[in-house]
Design an enzyme around this catalytic site. Structure first.
Site, PDB file in Angstrom:
ATOM      1  N   ASP B 431       0.865  -1.159   0.000  1.00  0.00           N
ATOM      2  CA  ASP B 431       0.000   0.000   0.000  1.00  0.00           C
ATOM      3  C   ASP B 431       0.911   1.221   0.000  1.00  0.00           C
ATOM      4  O   ASP B 431       2.098   1.104   0.277  1.00  0.00           O
ATOM      5  CB  ASP B 431      -0.863  -0.060   1.270  1.00  0.00           C
ATOM      6  CG  ASP B 431      -1.776   1.120   1.385  1.00  0.00           C
ATOM      7  OD1 ASP B 431      -2.286   1.538   0.339  1.00  0.00           O
ATOM      8  OD2 ASP B 431      -1.981   1.616   2.497  1.00  0.00           O
ATOM      9  N   GLY B 991       9.061   0.347 -15.797  1.00  0.00           N
ATOM     10  CA  GLY B 991       8.069   0.392 -14.746  1.00  0.00           C
ATOM     11  C   GLY B 991       6.706   0.465 -15.405  1.00  0.00           C
ATOM     12  O   GLY B 991       6.568   1.009 -16.499  1.00  0.00           O
ATOM     13  N   LEU B 992       5.756  -0.084 -14.763  1.00  0.00           N
ATOM     14  CA  LEU B 992       4.416  -0.084 -15.334  1.00  0.00           C
ATOM     15  C   LEU B 992       3.498   0.667 -14.392  1.00  0.00           C
ATOM     16  O   LEU B 992       3.485   0.411 -13.194  1.00  0.00           O
ATOM     17  CB  LEU B 992       3.929  -1.522 -15.511  1.00  0.00           C
ATOM     18  CG  LEU B 992       2.589  -1.689 -16.212  1.00  0.00           C
ATOM     19  CD1 LEU B 992       2.711  -1.376 -17.681  1.00  0.00           C
ATOM     20  CD2 LEU B 992       2.079  -3.104 -16.031  1.00  0.00           C
ATOM     21  N   ASP B1051      -1.632  -0.733   5.764  1.00  0.00           N
ATOM     22  CA  ASP B1051      -1.948  -0.275   7.111  1.00  0.00           C
ATOM     23  C   ASP B1051      -3.430  -0.033   7.298  1.00  0.00           C
ATOM     24  O   ASP B1051      -3.904   0.072   8.411  1.00  0.00           O
ATOM     25  CB  ASP B1051      -1.191   1.016   7.429  1.00  0.00           C
ATOM     26  CG  ASP B1051      -1.730   2.177   6.646  1.00  0.00           C
ATOM     27  OD1 ASP B1051      -2.154   1.951   5.495  1.00  0.00           O
ATOM     28  OD2 ASP B1051      -1.747   3.303   7.160  1.00  0.00           O
ATOM     29  N   ASN B1054      -8.536  -0.905   3.928  1.00  0.00           N
ATOM     30  CA  ASN B1054      -8.681  -1.197   2.504  1.00  0.00           C
ATOM     31  C   ASN B1054      -7.632  -2.189   2.026  1.00  0.00           C
ATOM     32  O   ASN B1054      -7.685  -2.677   0.912  1.00  0.00           O
ATOM     33  CB  ASN B1054      -8.632   0.083   1.684  1.00  0.00           C
ATOM     34  CG  ASN B1054      -7.441   0.935   2.052  1.00  0.00           C
ATOM     35  OD1 ASN B1054      -6.770   0.660   3.039  1.00  0.00           O
ATOM     36  ND2 ASN B1054      -7.156   1.939   1.276  1.00  0.00           N
TER      37      ASN B1054
END
Lengths: 349, 1465
Positions: B431, B991-992, B1051, B1054
């Site tokens: 996250d 990178g995507l 954390d 979600n």
């Protein structure tokens, strides 16, 4: 999982004043910083282990071989007539005597032990091994369930001793005669003191009674036996019944199908004070124990003993081989090391 | 009152008639739980728990579950049967049970019956104890929750009384105060807020920290006084309990049969916290396990580690081996038996005197063998693994490096059985907010009018926060914690703790409803922790000196300023003023004052009616200007500032009298004192003190004055929807541009120089992700002009800037210059990882405004495609803006995040960032935390249809492959020439970036594979705007399809779903509640702890456990084979040459502890080295320690050792008079030595514990056998251990045999280790060697290693994934891009950092793109992105044709086209 927010309550830090810090102890154990010996396989340690092992094994091996070589042993097997007779189980109670002549080429000095050897007798068969009652042999008459089917006769008379081991007890009688200057001298044999002291004095006890025959009253001999247990040694009260040495030794079941059991020791008296002198001897054997049934053989063995046991040279040879192998490996490693030292790898020391 | 009862009866009867049978059966059933769900299969009727409804209430509501929760698995009564039942679900346990049963069959019995039961009983007991303890902790937690207190309306006492949560039931009225947790789902009936709004924080449910509004049920909101439950005579009908958090349907039926609809806006969810609302009253509709929060808890997720699965498969091999061995025994026994025609002595006939035929005997022997050789399947392995894991967890939990002082928290291991998975992680899903960052937005820099103010002092302050001010925060945290604790304690024993309750009631009486605990504690930070985004680090901003200086000029200027004086001021000054006004105004921040009954600062509103005509506006403007002059607070401020502290206290004392609370008195004084010395440092504080006086002075005529109903303002609180907004407002406040109040109609800003300005708020054009900006339209009180303030992402804002229409050429130049410089600053900010925002303004003439207003009005009132028209309208407004400046906000990365990420990446772990945030933010943070490197190629996947998605991904893949293959050939050529390993080429790394919408397409079955292919070739993947569900789907995808070990870290709530799905879930003990932590397997307090957790503990746990497992296999095979070999010499009769007791205890006692110690404490490489050389992690990641070959080698070694161990004694004693058990004794003893010394060889570090345990085991063995031999005459009938050991101890041959056996058995393993260590050292061994070096050498060696590793790893990576390339620098990056995208015309975007605006020039674009695409549309899309192009090749994808069409028609659309323009086709 659970309701989370409530957990947050649960996990909220404790009250500030009274709260012991949650900081873990900074101890060596908890931080996994215990002083440790980290065995490093450096060339020095490696070589020293190999060479030391090699040297040690070689020396022990040589000692063993030397000592094993001093053992004298003679193994005799004959009596084909009787064995044929015993092949037929109907003849089991016909007495059969045979005598075997043999010649000792050199003296057997020291204590000489007389063994009977059996080949192919699977005393270590599981159901055979457990077919005994230690309690009964201790003089108590309880729990003979393991003895089945040699527990009782059909009429309910219990067998004493019960079980397959006892039933199949070796029952040849062997006497040794020394042909000395055309006279035949019977070599004196000790029939007690052959079994383990603990067995004789602790593990095996006769039932308590005023005399032995009454102690075994109400019991019957095992089916293969020729005489009841209280007549195993009629001469010596202390070698009769369950505490008969031959019986005790037989009850200590052997580890392998081919084995020997100590039968007698040569009593070192008169002519035989130093052991058995070289010369011609004869075994007189009362042949009772049938071996053809299980395709086995019987021997009589005379042997001396050293600290390392009998005449089996295996241990010594094994030590020598092992020592040689270790030393050889040590040399190979040295060679590899010398070769690789030039190529400097990362950490070769 | 008769009416409602009749009504209820009617409803009830109707219900019965429709669902007749079920209801009638339910009413006489005792089982509430199931019946209630049946009756309420469609609806649930909630009837208030009141006297006059008692009858109905009993009937209906009592059937529903009450609020008590139980999450435990066992009760005291059912523990033993249930636990046994659970345990026998394990195949292994069933197997052993089967063995036990088998041993009771006389025909096949091998041991004494009791002996076989022993291991099973021991195992079951140990596991049962463990399960019991786990369940007990759950029980305690439940109890804690159930006993929390809340205020429930009591029928008897006619008032709200404290009740435990568990006693709350459906239909109860509950009154909650601020910061209280909602105990059950309830419909909001009253809120102290005048608008009938209640704010709740749903952090624990969805992880969002911003406040949500909940609305009182229509019809109740107009009530002035608190709702009286006694008078509540309505019924609520709503849907039956379900787990959909975003939906709630139902209605309230009043007694007069009026129905009022209910929606989720009216529902307060269990677990949320009431914020900023003094008091709310609600009626419970769902309770306990039926609440949405509980229904959403899918229960614990049982995880089984990868290693364990592998172990299970290897156990199957062992089973196979066992069957093989047993078959050998069976066949052998059959053959052996058939050799005898007669019954030999040693074979005992059956009861009937006959022997069983050999075949049957062989069959029986098979089972006997299974019992005899059962140890091969290591029953003790499972127990040992469990114990070792417990030990490992214990050590992890005690690691001092995981201790975070600030929160006094250390790691929590919530899952006990997957510690070793930490060593095998291949993918990390992280996250962003709160995990990588601190979730604290801090105003960092700004640029106004092209001039940068870098806020050095502020930066210093931020830095110093780490050390100095952490104490302050600590204290605040501690208060909060203690408060929490207090409430917890109160709840814990269900009896109110008198003190706090008294205080509480006092507060309640006085109407001020703050948290008691906080007020009592002396603190200069009275307001920390409980409002979102308001920790001190966020609220305090130290102004830039330079800027402050300029400010002071403004102030002096503005004193004499007339209405048109603005023009006289220098351009820069106006910019500055406007900039800060924009910061303060352009937002949706709610202003509140803590410790006060009314939170929202309300001004007397002037025009509630929407302004529709110019005439009205003019009128309004006049009124406004008059008001400003009349209510200028300036003089009073001046007056009061001289007596400021005292007056403040005196003011407070007035307040205090009202409260009549001595405790508060002290608190107030204490609260006031620290303000005094602080004032120079915190200028805004003194300002606030002044405000207090102003407010007090005008208290009595407050209706007319600016502040209505106000009382002492100790501090204003800003509640923002996003933390960025809060940060900006706080920044503005630091410059004394204080946002005082905000109502739907007007905003009041207190500007030092200009006094209190009240802006007429004309419109708010809220933020949306298409426009990426928000605007407010206000009427400036000074100039009376309509001003638009806009703030938004620089990518869109820069294109909206217009040249000043009335400006001269000079100003035009100026503007351009400003724009350029600001852009430079923005790029700089972005490089620093700051979140950037552009601030712009636009002054509109009244005519312009009217014109726009008309359009806007049309848009607002139109029914068809209203949204689009509104969007369009907004776009029309936001043009020709004047750039004021830019801000850089820092969401500070947590400590050590970039280092951690780099280290983890070096460890071969792929890291994905999954965040709900915007793309820009996500990418920024990704750069900041080194997830993306500046020279990475970034592919942005953003499309609105699946087909396009597929095409785009194919193109990228093709491109990458071409690129890599091209580079490969090159590098090969080069490699041939130079052949030196140092030709390091910049690896092609990509990178995507993918957003939520696209993710949806991508996650479709058909695209999954290609997507995964693509991601495998990218070194980092950033998923933005991802929903929690998408996160979990992604994790599951990677986990299942790539068969990779995944770790999810987050954390917030979600992240829960993804944490649960991942192989290993890590929760961060953050600011967003405990949901993530509760769902996680490990909870850490900082992201950086992940490094040690994985690299050190993961490695250790994994290697330790694998080594131990392998050792266990070895041990069992080696030991059991001894018995097996003996079968060849006893006619395969199943004899054991070892005493049965010793046989069983050998595994259970003599050799069980050393491997456990080994599994817990062995340390192959020290922690320091592991941390410094992350590459070592790859070893455990690839399970090098536990390859199938390792397993088989181990088994082979075991076979060899058992052969040696058996045959050396065998040949030694061959032909002698040795008996079975005397023969078994040296074998057994030698086996003990071999097995223990083998362990010593395998040990990488031997501590005194190892020594003690090994020596202890040996001693214990001897003591046991000696004692056993000395005492056991008949205890153990079949075997005969009597005096055997004693005799052997006096026999030199025994020692010689043991010695030789041990030597010969262990030499090969030792040799193998020697050769491995010297000739083919594994990296781990090399690293181990590093430990021994002195520090300098070590440093040197590590450096060398790292250099070396770069080459190695790259090569390896190339081999494994085939994606990266070790190309030489010969290929320029531009070339590579071109080759990546040869013909792509899709909205594939290339971002390149460093401010470079890079266009992916496609060979055939220019001519085809044509001129239908207006220039503006091209430019508005993305500043630094590829040109949007049309393409005929993708004509088939007409999904977004509509959008694109409009784009071309309007020519102004700022819609970033995700699809393709197709009108050309």
């Amino acid at each position: 999982m659970l309701v989370s927010w409530s957990a947050s309550e649960g996990f909220a830090p404790q009250e500030a004043e009274a709260r012991p810090s949650r900081c873990p102890d900074n101890s060596a154990f908890k931080q996994q910083r215990l002083p440790a010996w980290k065995p490093q396989l450096t060339i020095a340690t490696v070589l020293s282990t190999f060479f030391l092992t090699g040297a040690f094994c070689l020396s022990v091996g040589i000692c063993l071989i030397l000592s094993a070589n001093s053992v004298r042993e003679i193994q005799v097997y004959k009596c084909s007539d009787c064995s044929k007779l015993r092949e037929n189980s109907y003849n089991w109670n016909i007495e059969c005597l045979c005598s075997v002549d043999f010649k000792l080429k050199e003296d057997m000095l020291g204590d000489v032990f007389m063994y009977y050897g059996l080949q192919n007798f699977y005393q270590n068969h599981r159901r055979y091994v457990i077919s005994r009652s230690d309690a009964q042999l201790l003089g108590r008459d309880v729990n003979r369930s393991y003895c089945a089917p040699f527990t009782t006769y059909n009429n309910g008379t219990p067998m004493a001793p019960c079980g397959a081991i006892a039933n199949s007890m070796f029952n040849d009688t062997i006497d040794l005669f020394y042909n000395f200057n055309s006279s035949v001298i019977q070599v004196p044999l000790l029939k007690t003191g052959n079994s383990w002291w603990t067995d004789k004095n602790v593990k095996f006890r006769n039932p308590q009674s005023h005399n032995l025959s009454s102690a075994f009253a109400g019991t019957a001999r095992p089916p293969y036996w020729q005489k009841p247990v209280y007549l195993l040694d009629e001469e010596d009260e202390r070698n009769n019944g369950y505490i008969n040495d031959d019986f005790i030794i037989w009850m200590r079941v052997s580890a392998f199908a081919t084995f020997r059991n100590l039968y007698r020791r040569i009593s070192r008296k008169r002519h035989f004070a130093d052991g058995l002198p070289a010369g011609n001897y004869t075994f007189h054997i009362s042949y009772n124990f049938p071996v053809t049934k299980f395709k086995g053989k019987k021997y009589v063995i005379l042997s001396t003993m050293v600290w390392s046991g009998g005449s089996n040279p295996f241990l010594g040879i094994a030590y020598v081989v092992c020592g040689a192998a270790a030393t050889l490996t040590g040399f190979i490693i040295t060679a590899i090391h010398l070769k690789l030292r030039k190529k400097k790898t990362y950490f070769q020391k | 009152m008769a009416d409602p009862i009749r009504w209820a009866r009617y409803r009830w009867q109707r219900l019965i008639s429709t669902e007749g049978r079920e209801v009638s059966s339910s009413s006489n059933s005792s089982s509430k739980r199931y019946q209630s769900s049946k009756t309420a299969s469609k609806h649930r009727i909630v009837i208030p728990c009141l006297g006059h409804f008692k009858e109905e209430y009993e009937k209906v509501s009592k059937l529903y579950m009450n609020n008590k929760i139980r999450t435990t698995k066992y009760t005291l009564l059912n523990f033993i049967p249930r636990n046994l039942f659970e345990q026998f679900h394990r195949v292994a346990n069933l197997y052993f049970l089967f063995l036990v049963v088998l041993n009771w069959v006389p025909l096949v019995e091998a041991f004494q019956k009791e002996i076989t039961m022993l291991p099973l009983v021991v195992v079951l007991t140990i596991i049962a104890v463990k399960d019991g303890l786990e369940d007990y902790s759950k029980y305690k937690l439940d109890k804690q929750i159930n006993n929390l207190l809340t205020k429930v309306y009591s029928r008897k006492e006619k008032k709200y009384i404290d009740e435990c949560w568990k006693n709350v039931s459906v239909g109860d009225f509950i009154r909650l105060s601020r910061n209280e947790i909602i105990p059950a789902d309830m419909v909001l009936l009253y809120s102290s807020d005048l608008d009938g709004i209640c704010y709740i924080e749903t952090a624990s449910l969805d992880g969002e920290t911003n406040l949500k509004q909940r609305q009182v049920v229509r019809g109740y909101s107009e009530q002035v006084s608190e709702i009286d439950p006694e008078k509540f005579s309505s019924r609520i009908e709503c849907e039956s309990p379900n787990n959909d958090l975003s939906r709630f349907r139902g209605f309230v039926e009043h007694s007069n049969k009026d129905r009022v609809g209910l929606s989720k806006e009216n529902l307060l969810l269990r677990g949320c916290t009431v914020r900023n609302t003094e008091a709310v009253v609600g009626i419970v509709v769902y309770a306990g396990h039926e609440t949405k929060a509980m229904l959403n808890n899918s229960g614990p997720h049982y995880k089984r580690s990868k290693l364990e699965r592998k172990v299970n498969s290897d156990i199957l091999w062992c089973v196979l081996l066992l069957i093989l061995m047993c078959l050998t025994g069976a066949v052998g026994h059959g053959i052996w038996l058939s050799r005898y025609s007669e019954i030999p002595f040693f074979n005992i006939p059956g009861p009937d005197g006959k022997l069983i035929p050999p075949a049957l005997a062989g069959f029986n022997m098979f089972w006997t063998m299974i019992i005899l050789l059962q140890v091969l399947i290591p029953i003790s392995l499972y127990v040992s693994i469990e114990i070792v894991k417990l030990g490992q967890i214990y050590l992890i939990q005690n690691d001092i490096d995981f201790y975070h002082e600030k929160t006094d928290s250390t790691i929590q291991c919530r899952s006990l059985n997957i510690a070793e998975d930490l060593g095998q992680i291949q993918y990390i899903f992280s996250d962003k907010t709160g995990t990588l960052t601190e979730n604290k937005m801090v105003f960092r820099r700004c640029s106004i009018a092209g001039q940068e103010y870098c806020h050095e002092e502020n930066a210093k302050r931020l830095e110093s926060y780490q050390e100095m001010d952490s104490e302050d925060e600590d204290s605040a945290d501690a208060q909060y914690a203690s408060l929490n604790h207090m409430s917890k304690r109160r709840g814990h024993n269900c009896r109110a703790v008198n003190e706090s309750l008294k205080k509480k009631s006092l507060d309640q009486l006085s109407g001020s409803y703050p948290v008691a605990g906080r007020e009592n504690s002396a603190s200069d930070v009275p307001h920390a922790g409980h409002v979102a985004f308001s920790s001190r680090i966020e609220t305090d901003v130290v102004p830039d000196t330079q800027l402050l200086e300029k400010f002071s000029q403004i102030s002096s200027h503005s004193y004499q300023q007339s209405e048109d004086a603005v023009s006289k001021l220098s351009l820069e000054t106006t910019y500055i003023i406007d900039f800060f006004l924009a910061l303060a105004i352009c937002n949706t921040v709610v202003v509140s004052v803590p410790n006060q009954p009314r939170q929202k600062m309300r001004h007397s509103s002037l025009g509630r009616m929407p302004i529709k005509s110019l005439e009205e506006i003019r009128q309004m403007f006049q009124r406004l200007s008059v008001r400003r002059l009349s209510s200028s607070p300036l003089p009073s401020i001046k007056e009061s500032s001289s007596e400021s502290p005292n007056s403040f206290v005196s003011k407070l004392s007035i307040f205090k009298m009202k409260l009549a609370s001595p405790a508060l008195d002290g608190a107030a004084q204490r609260a006031a004192e620290p303000h005094n010395p602080d004032s120079p440092e915190n200028p805004q504080l003194s300002e606030e003190l002044d405000m207090v006086n102003v407010a007090a002075g005008s208290e009595h005529h407050s209706a007319g004055s600016s502040v209505k109903g106000s009382s002492p303002l100790s501090k204003l609180c800003y509640e923002a929807e996003s933390p960025d907004e809060a940060a900006l407002v706080h920044a503005a406040r630091a410059y004394k541009c204080v946002l005082q109040s905000r109502t739907p109609d007007q905003v009041t800003v207190d500007f030092t120089g200009l006094g209190s300005l009240t802006f007429q708020l004309l419109h708010i054009l809220p933020f949306d992700s298409v426009r990426k900006r928000m605007s407010v339209v206000v009427r400036h009180p000074v100039s009376n002009k309509v001003v638009v303030y806009t703030k938004g992402a620089d990518s869109v804002m820069m294109d909206l800037l217009g040249t000043a229409s009335e400006g001269t050429k000079n100003s035009e130049m100026e503007q351009k210059k400003i724009k350029e410089r600001t852009q430079k600053h923005l790029d700089d900010y972005a490089r620093r990882g700051l979140r950037t925002l552009c601030i712009a303004k636009k002054v509109m003439s009244n005519e312009e405004y009217t014109e726009w207003l008309n359009h806007h009005f049309l848009a607002e009132t139109s029914i068809d495609n209203r949204e689009e028209l509104l969007l369009e309208s907004a776009i029309r407004l936001e043009t020709k803006l004047t750039l004021l400046g830019a801000t850089g906000i820092e969401d500070r990365l947590q400590d050590g995040v970039p280092d951690t990420i780099q280290a983890l990446r070096k460890a071969g772990i792929k890291i994905w960032m999954l965040t709900g945030d915007k793309r820009e933010t996500a990418v920024n943070i990704a750069y900041a935390c080194k997830l993306l490197e500046p020279d990475d190629k970034i592919f942005t996947l953003k499309s609105q249809s699946r087909d396009v998605c597929a095409l785009v991904m194919n193109k990228i893949l093709e491109g990458i492959q071409k690129n890599t293959s091209a580079k490969k050939t090159k590098s090969q050529k080069l490699g041939n020439v130079s052949a030196s390993p140092t030709t390091q080429a910049p690896a092609f790394s990509a990178g995507l970036v993918i957003d939520g919408k696209t993710l949806e397409h991508v996650l479709h079955d058909s695209l999954q594979n290609i997507f995964l292919d693509l991601t495998e070739k990218c070194r980092a993947v950033v998923c933005c705007q991802a929903t929690p569900l998408q996160k979990s789907v992604l994790v599951r995808l990677v986990r299942n399809k790539l068969k990779a070990m995944t770790l999810a870290i987050g954390d917030g709530a979600n992240d829960v779903s993804m944490i649960q799905v991942a192989d290993t879930g890590v929760g961060i003990l953050g600011q967003e509640g405990m949901q993530a932590v509760m769902a996680s397997d490990f909870a850490i307090s900082q992201f950086r702890h992940l490094r040690k957790l994985l690299l050190v503990h993961g490695h250790w746990c994994y290697t330790r456990l694998t080594n131990m497992v392998l050792y266990f296999f070895y041990k069992n095979v080696a030991y059991v084979n001894l018995l097996f070999w003996y079968q060849f010499f006893c006619g395969f009769s199943g004899t054991s040459m070892t005493d049965y007791w010793i046989l069983i205890l050998f595994n259970l006692l003599f050799t069980s502890v050393p491997p456990i110690v080994y599994g817990v404490l062995d340390k192959d490489v020290s922690a320091e080295i592991l941390m410094q050389i992350p590459q070592l992690y790859v070893m455990s990641q690839k399970s090098v320690a536990y390859l199938p070959s390792t397993f088989w080698i181990t088994l082979l070694d075991a076979f060899y050792q058992s052969l040696v161990c058996f045959f050396v004694p065998y040949f030694t004693y061959y032909g002698s008079d040795i008996d079975i058990f005397s023969f078994g004794n040296p074998i057994n003893t030698a086996a003990l030595f071999i097995i223990l010394l083998h362990l010593l060889i395998e040990c990488k570090s031997v501590t005194w514990i190892h020594a003690v345990v090994i020596v202890g085991s040996i001693l214990f063995y001897f003591v046991f056998t000696l004692a056993f031999g000395a005492t056991c005459k008949t205890h153990n009938p079949p075997s005969n251990p009597y005096w055997i050991m004693e005799r052997h101890m006096t026999d030199p041959v025994f020692y010689l045999v043991c010695l030789l056996t041990t030597c010969v058995a262990l030499l090969p393993r030792y040799l193998l280790r020697v050769l491995q260590g010297t000739l083919f050292p594994s990296p781990v061994m090399r690293a181990k060697h590093l430990d021994k070096l002195i520090p300098e050498e070590q440093r040197e060696a590590i450096k060398r290693w790292k250099d070396d590793c770069v080459v190695n790893c790259r090569m390896e990576f190339q081999v494994t994934s085939g994606s990266s390339s070790s190309a030489t620098g010969a290929v320029s990056e531009e070339e590579s891009i071109a080759s990546v995208l040869p013909t792509s015309k899709t909205p594939l975007q290339f971002c390149s950092r460093g401010g470079l605006v890079e266009e992916v020039s496609l060979s055939d674009i220019q001519d085809e793109s044509g001129n239908t695409n207006s220039l503006s549309s091209e430019r508005t899309v993305f500043l630094n992105l590829s040109k949007e192009t049309n393409s005929d090749s993708y004509g088939s994808s007409n999904c977004c044709a509509k959008v694109s069409q409009r784009t071309s028609e309007e020519g102004k659309s700022a819609i970033s086209l995700a699809g393709l323009n197709t009108e050309q086709v």
